[in-house]
Design a protein around this motif. Structure first.
Motif, PDB file in Angstrom:
ATOM      1  N   THR A  81       3.221  -0.494  -2.998  1.00 55.37           N
ATOM      2  CA  THR A  81       1.965  -0.127  -3.670  1.00 55.37           C
ATOM      3  C   THR A  81       1.118  -1.375  -3.916  1.00 55.37           C
ATOM      4  O   THR A  81      -0.096  -1.369  -3.643  1.00 55.37           O
ATOM      5  N   ALA A  82       1.724  -2.432  -4.393  1.00 54.18           N
ATOM      6  CA  ALA A  82       0.980  -3.678  -4.640  1.00 54.18           C
ATOM      7  C   ALA A  82       0.464  -4.273  -3.328  1.00 54.18           C
ATOM      8  O   ALA A  82      -0.677  -4.768  -3.276  1.00 54.18           O
ATOM      9  N   GLU A  88      -5.971  -2.800   0.833  1.00 54.19           N
ATOM     10  CA  GLU A  88      -7.106  -1.912   0.610  1.00 54.19           C
ATOM     11  C   GLU A  88      -8.282  -2.680   0.015  1.00 54.19           C
ATOM     12  O   GLU A  88      -9.436  -2.511   0.450  1.00 54.19           O
ATOM     13  N   ASN A  89      -8.014  -3.559  -0.943  1.00 56.55           N
ATOM     14  CA  ASN A  89      -9.078  -4.379  -1.545  1.00 56.55           C
ATOM     15  C   ASN A  89      -9.734  -5.299  -0.520  1.00 56.55           C
ATOM     16  O   ASN A  89     -10.914  -5.634  -0.656  1.00 56.55           O
ATOM     17  N   ALA A  90      -8.976  -5.695   0.498  1.00 56.10           N
ATOM     18  CA  ALA A  90      -9.518  -6.556   1.556  1.00 56.10           C
ATOM     19  C   ALA A  90     -10.232  -5.740   2.639  1.00 56.10           C
ATOM     20  O   ALA A  90     -10.772  -6.313   3.593  1.00 56.10           O
ATOM     21  N   GLY A  91     -10.204  -4.409   2.523  1.00 56.66           N
ATOM     22  CA  GLY A  91     -10.871  -3.558   3.506  1.00 56.66           C
ATOM     23  C   GLY A  91     -10.093  -3.374   4.791  1.00 56.66           C
ATOM     24  O   GLY A  91     -10.666  -2.980   5.815  1.00 56.66           O
ATOM     25  N   LEU A  92      -8.792  -3.642   4.756  1.00 53.74           N
ATOM     26  CA  LEU A  92      -7.971  -3.563   5.968  1.00 53.74           C
ATOM     27  C   LEU A  92      -7.253  -2.222   6.114  1.00 53.74           C
ATOM     28  O   LEU A  92      -6.873  -1.837   7.225  1.00 53.74           O
ATOM     29  N   VAL A  93      -7.055  -1.536   4.995  1.00 54.06           N
ATOM     30  CA  VAL A  93      -6.331  -0.271   4.971  1.00 54.06           C
ATOM     31  C   VAL A  93      -7.048   0.672   4.011  1.00 54.06           C
ATOM     32  O   VAL A  93      -7.639   0.227   3.024  1.00 54.06           O
TER      33      VAL A  93
END
Length: 160
Positions: A81-82, A88-93
């Motif tokens: 999760t971390a 996700e915050n980096a826009g990769l997933v």
């Protein structure tokens, strides 16, 4: 016996043990050097080694539930999760609802994630430490590594 001396065919078991120990230590040194370069290159991509490994395990063409990613990584789902939060915050997933089971969230690699994943693959395949080897030496080394690691050699394997 000196550490750099290679035992002859008449050497004792102790010499073979010493030689094998030297090989293991050199392999560990090589692994450490590879990891050092990889970690530095991954940091330039803005990724930790764990986040890079998670991104690498995701197939861009097949969304994957987080629990399956945790299984692939051999870690607890809370750790995943971390990692996914960072990706996700980096826009990769992106996390998306699975159309087949709306209770399930799947991980989808974004277009930016695909590009970075390709960069991660190049970093993990970096061979700068092997640059001094000829193609024949590199093939021999590959065959020997296969022989001692996965219990078999890919075709053709001459390292018997």
């Amino acid at each position: 016996m000196a550490q750099n001396t290679v035992p002859t065919s008449g050497s004792s078991v102790l010499d073979r043990t010493s030689l094998a120990g030297d090989v293991v230590r050199r392999i560990m040194h090589l692994a450490d050097a590879l990891r050092h370069y990889q970690n530095a290159d991954l940091a330039q991509l803005g990724l930790t080694p764990a986040a890079a490994r998670a991104l690498y395990q995701l197939d861009p063409d097949h969304p994957l539930p987080a629990r399956d990613l945790a299984e692939r990584l051999g870690c607890d789902r809370s750790n995943v999760t971390a990692l996914v939060d960072k990706l996700e915050n980096a826009g990769l997933v992106q996390r998306r609802t699975d159309p087949a089971d709306r209770r399930l969230k799947t991980l989808v690699v974004t277009d930016a994630g695909r590009r970075v994943r390709d960069d991660v693959f190049r970093v993990l395949s970096d061979s700068r430490l092997l640059a001094g080897l000829t193609n024949e030496e590199l093939a021999n080394l590959r065959d020997l590594v296969w022989k001692v690691s996965d219990g078999g050699c890919p075709e053709p394997c001459q390292a018997d």
